[in-house]
Design an enzyme around this catalytic site. Structure first.
Site, PDB file in Angstrom:
ATOM      1  N   ASP A  50     -12.112  17.929  20.191  1.00 29.64           N
ATOM      2  CA  ASP A  50     -11.585  17.068  19.121  1.00 29.64           C
ATOM      3  C   ASP A  50     -12.423  15.791  19.086  1.00 29.64           C
ATOM      4  OD1 ASP A  50     -10.083  15.922  17.136  1.00 29.64           O
ATOM      5  OD2 ASP A  50      -8.390  15.410  18.429  1.00 29.64           O
ATOM      6  N   CYS A  72     -12.572  15.778  12.170  1.00 36.11           N
ATOM      7  CA  CYS A  72     -12.281  14.951  11.002  1.00 36.11           C
ATOM      8  C   CYS A  72     -13.502  14.825  10.105  1.00 36.11           C
ATOM      9  CB  CYS A  72     -11.787  13.570  11.430  1.00 36.11           C
ATOM     10  SG  CYS A  72     -12.965  12.664  12.462  1.00 36.11           S
ATOM     11  N   CYS A 131       0.844  -1.193   0.000  1.00 34.14           N
ATOM     12  CA  CYS A 131       0.000   0.000   0.000  1.00 34.14           C
ATOM     13  C   CYS A 131       0.881   1.245   0.000  1.00 34.14           C
ATOM     14  CB  CYS A 131      -0.914   0.005   1.219  1.00 34.14           C
ATOM     15  SG  CYS A 131      -1.898   1.513   1.371  1.00 34.14           S
TER      16      CYS A 131
END
Length: 452
Positions: free
Chosen positions: A380, A407, A158
């Site tokens: 967060d 995120c 990957c």
């Protein structure tokens, strides 16, 4: 209105937050994966809904200037990356648009949108990999799930992971086959070994190998520990994690140290950080340091300010601000992460930081009752965003500033809207790319208390 299996000429004019191109056919929006803005295509309609449709590319009649040749053999099979077919500059433009669109459309805001924080590298940046195991053609394999499925696509190299991860996983797979160890099957519920989970300190180079199994099979791995540690000097920890549940959650609650330490160490924002298997730690260390520097800039604490860091993980954000603030209070629901945070503070001789385990809303409500009055709150949260209880606790504490690191721009905009309805202005937003080539994008938000 387009019909299923109809083939039409169209031009891609935008990208969705999921990375699909958008074109219009008979006035209806059609979402087409693996396309770039400016592509002229023949698109086959594969699904028609009330207000939009899905299509696939039959032919690219004219390529976009953004289009490049991808360098991954499993790109269109694996569910990880969505942007390997366009330039990184085009990807950053799309992600910056995603952030702006979320705050304008969901929040109704028009804050100052600062320059997008792009990554210095798009290759081999991850410090963590979680590979599901499967058996294919009689051999153990690991890789990543195909999109919208739990079918494992074997991945041998990957481009997002450190190169050494491929070598380690190949050795573990060979060991599984040689010892005829059983691999877990989600459908039948049979088999023992579920995942190979690797972590690596970006600055330290230290590696943790964690094997996830349904029960304690420690005796099966003594020779594997010897083989791996003789071959890879950077391996400092080998862990067996026990997860007996029929669940999509990768890690269980119990960890058994098979060799070495129960943690690895790294450096984040100049602080030494201890990382255990269950600790949250940003997967792109270099970009996380940029992200945290922006959060510190937004917070701009004085030496008399108290900062409450909710969803603090291993304490990395709060500890990065401790030298500028009077006091840091961190809250996190994972007890092991709090133990790491407390140790990290001690290891870095930071005496003005306290950490508490529990739900952010509940713990901070108790702290507030005991006179904790933060000047700045750092949020967060996970992808689902903050609970309303947490947001209410935050506004009841009435900090002068709120700095949110998210995120998920959509839930960040939603939470910012709630906060704006309860006395806070959205001042600045900065997008940041911690996951190049994937659809994910982070943002930092500065909110200030409305003095009126």
């Amino acid at each position: 209105m387009p019909e299923k299996n109809q083939v039409c000429n169209a031009e891609i004019t935008a990208l969705t937050s999921e990375g699909s191109g958008v074109c219009r056919v008979d006035g209806m929006a059609v979402f087409v994966p693996d396309t770039a803005v400016g592509d002229k295509i023949k698109v086959r309609i594969v699904k028609v809904l009330t207000s939009y449709a899905y299509g696939i590319v039959e032919e690219i009649t004219e390529s976009s200037p953004d289009r490049i040749t991808d360098n991954c053999q499993v790109y269109k099979k694996c569910g990880g990356c969505v942007y390997r077919h366009i330039s990184y500059e085009a990807e950053c433009r799309a992600k910056a648009d995603t952030v702006r669109d979320a705050f304008r459309r969901i929040g109704g805001f028009e804050p100052e949108f600062e320059e997008f924080l792009s990554a210095d590298t798009t290759e081999h940046y991850r410090n963590k990999a979680q590979y599901p195991l499967a058996v294919q053609n009689g051999k153990a394999v690991c890789g990543f799930y195909a999109q919208r499925s739990h079918r494992v696509i074997p991945v041998h190299d990957c481009a997002l992971q450190p190169e050494i991860f491929s070598s380690i996983t190949n050795d573990i797979l060979d060991y599984i086959d040689s010892k005829k160890l059983s691999v877990y099957d989600e459908v039948s519920g049979n088999g023992l070994l579920r995942h190979i989970y690797l972590r690596r300190g970006t600055h330290s180079g230290e590696i943790m190998v964690c094997i996830v199994a349904r029960k304690d099979v420690s005796r099966q791995f003594s020779s594997l520990c010897r083989n791996l540690t003789e071959k890879y000097s950077d391996i400092k920890s080998i862990i067996l994690n026990i997860n007996p549940k029929c669940t999509n959650v990768i890690l269980g609650e119990k960890c058994i140290t098979l060799w070495g330490s129960d943690h690895i160490n790294d450096t984040m924002c100049g602080n030494s950080i201890q990382i255990s298997p269950l600790s949250f730690y940003q997967v792109n260390t270099v970009q996380a340091e940029k992200l945290y520097a922006k959060a510190l800039e937004y917070a701009s604490p004085s030496t008399t300010d108290t900062i409450a860091d909710l969803y603090c993980g291993a304490g990395t954000i709060g500890l990065s601000m401790a030298h500028k603030a009077g006091k840091i209070i961190g809250v996190e629901i994972v007890p092991d992460a709090i133990k790491n945070a407390q140790f990290n503070a001690k290891m870095n001789n930071i005496s003005n930081a306290e950490f508490y385990a529990g739900d952010a809303g509940n713990v901070f409500a108790e702290l507030s009752k005991n006179g904790c009055s933060p000047d700045i709150i750092i949020l967060d949260p996970p992808r689902k965003g903050c609970s309303e209880d947490t947001l209410r606790t935050v506004t009841n504490a009435a900090p002068q500033k709120i700095v949110m690191i998210s995120c998920n721009p959509s839930t960040a905009a939603r939470d910012a809207k709630w906060l704006s309805q309860h006395g806070y202005n959205t001042v600045k937003v900065c997008g940041a790319d911690l996951f190049p080539r994937t659809r994910h994008v982070e943002c930092v938000v500065l909110m200030s208390r409305d003095k009126a």
